[in-house]
Design a protein around this motif. Structure first.
Motif, short mmCIF file in Angstrom:
data_model
loop_
_atom_site.label_atom_id
_atom_site.label_comp_id
_atom_site.label_asym_id
_atom_site.label_seq_id
_atom_site.Cartn_x
_atom_site.Cartn_y
_atom_site.Cartn_z
N GLY A 1 22.32 -4.75 13.19
CA GLY A 1 23.19 -5.86 12.83
C GLY A 1 23.39 -6.87 13.94
N SER A 2 22.98 -6.57 15.14
CA SER A 2 23.16 -7.48 16.27
C SER A 2 21.82 -7.84 16.87
CB SER A 2 24.04 -6.82 17.34
OG SER A 2 24.08 -7.62 18.48
N LYS A 3 21.64 -9.12 17.14
CA LYS A 3 20.39 -9.57 17.74
C LYS A 3 20.25 -9.14 19.20
CE LYS A 3 22.44 -13.96 18.90
NZ LYS A 3 22.65 -15.30 18.53
N ARG A 4 21.34 -8.68 19.81
CA ARG A 4 21.32 -8.34 21.22
C ARG A 4 21.07 -6.85 21.46
NH1 ARG A 4 25.46 -11.58 24.70
NH2 ARG A 4 23.97 -10.72 26.17
N THR A 5 20.76 -6.10 20.44
CA THR A 5 20.59 -4.66 20.63
C THR A 5 19.14 -4.21 20.44
OG1 THR A 5 21.20 -4.27 18.33
CG2 THR A 5 22.96 -4.10 19.97
N GLY A 6 18.18 -5.09 20.67
CA GLY A 6 16.77 -4.73 20.49
C GLY A 6 16.32 -3.54 21.30
N VAL B 1 19.40 13.54 17.40
CA VAL B 1 19.20 12.10 17.26
C VAL B 1 19.97 11.48 18.42
CG1 VAL B 1 19.54 10.08 15.80
CG2 VAL B 1 19.05 12.30 14.75
N TYR B 2 19.29 10.68 19.25
CA TYR B 2 19.91 10.17 20.46
C TYR B 2 19.32 8.82 20.87
CZ TYR B 2 15.62 11.50 22.90
OH TYR B 2 14.33 11.58 23.29
N SER B 3 19.95 8.20 21.84
CA SER B 3 19.45 6.98 22.46
C SER B 3 19.25 7.26 23.94
CB SER B 3 20.45 5.84 22.30
OG SER B 3 20.08 4.75 23.13
N ILE C 1 27.32 0.33 24.52
CA ILE C 1 26.97 -0.32 23.25
C ILE C 1 27.68 0.39 22.10
CG2 ILE C 1 25.08 -0.79 21.64
CD1 ILE C 1 23.28 -1.08 24.20
N GLU C 2 27.68 1.71 22.14
CA GLU C 2 28.30 2.49 21.06
C GLU C 2 29.82 2.31 21.01
OE1 GLU C 2 28.53 5.39 17.89
OE2 GLU C 2 26.95 4.08 18.60
N TYR C 3 30.47 2.41 22.16
CA TYR C 3 31.94 2.44 22.18
C TYR C 3 32.61 1.15 22.62
CZ TYR C 3 31.16 7.39 21.57
OH TYR C 3 30.75 8.60 21.08
N ALA D 1 27.14 2.65 16.01
CA ALA D 1 25.97 2.94 15.17
C ALA D 1 25.86 4.43 14.83
CB ALA D 1 24.70 2.45 15.86
N PHE D 2 26.11 5.28 15.82
CA PHE D 2 26.03 6.73 15.60
C PHE D 2 27.22 7.21 14.80
CE2 PHE D 2 23.05 6.26 19.02
CZ PHE D 2 22.09 7.24 18.80
N ARG D 3 28.40 6.72 15.13
CA ARG D 3 29.62 7.13 14.44
C ARG D 3 29.55 6.77 12.95
NH1 ARG D 3 33.65 10.70 14.52
NH2 ARG D 3 35.56 9.81 13.77
N LYS D 4 29.09 5.55 12.65
CA LYS D 4 28.97 5.13 11.26
C LYS D 4 27.96 5.99 10.50
CE LYS D 4 30.29 0.37 12.19
NZ LYS D 4 29.78 -1.00 12.41
N ALA D 5 26.87 6.34 11.16
CA ALA D 5 25.87 7.20 10.52
C ALA D 5 26.44 8.59 10.26
CB ALA D 5 24.63 7.30 11.40
N GLN D 6 27.29 9.06 11.17
CA GLN D 6 27.92 10.38 11.01
C GLN D 6 28.81 10.40 9.77
OE1 GLN D 6 30.71 11.31 14.09
NE2 GLN D 6 31.17 13.32 13.27
#
Length: 102
Positions: free
Chosen positions: A39-44, A66-68, A76-78, A95-100
């Motif tokens: 959803g963000s252009k800055r997270t490529g 599943v990790y980064s 970025i996450e928090y 991103a991870f929290r929403k997927a959870q």
């Protein structure tokens, strides 16, 4: 009288953990995390850093992780504060929290 091996749940977990269904489930979670991050252009870089790995546990059960591996993944996450004269708060992507949450 019936007898059940006390290790039955562990034996079943070991057998099930090598099934391709678990790989598919982990891939689905990773896809959802990527969709949330996209959803963000800055997270490529963050988006490209999301991976799935098989991890062997101490009891012989293979799990999926599943990790980064982006060094800024936690910020970025928090969320984080920017540097400079007037710091401002940049909200997390979660991103991870929403997927959870599904």
């Amino acid at each position: 009288m019936a007898w059940v091996d006390p290790r039955a749940s562990l034996i079943a977990a070991r057998i099930a953990s090598v099934d391709a269904v678990f790989d598919a489930a982990a891939d689905e979670v990773a896809a959802q995390v990527r969709a949330n991050a996209a959803g963000s252009k800055r997270t490529g870089r963050f988006l490209a850093s999301i991976k799935v790995e098989r991890v062997s546990g101490p009891s012989g059960v293979t799990d999926r992780l599943v990790y980064s591996d982006d060094p800024n993944a936690m910020s970025i996450e928090y969320g984080h504060f920017t540097d400079g004269e007037k710091p401002s708060w940049v909200p997390g992507k979660f991103a991870f929290r929403k997927a959870q949450r599904g």
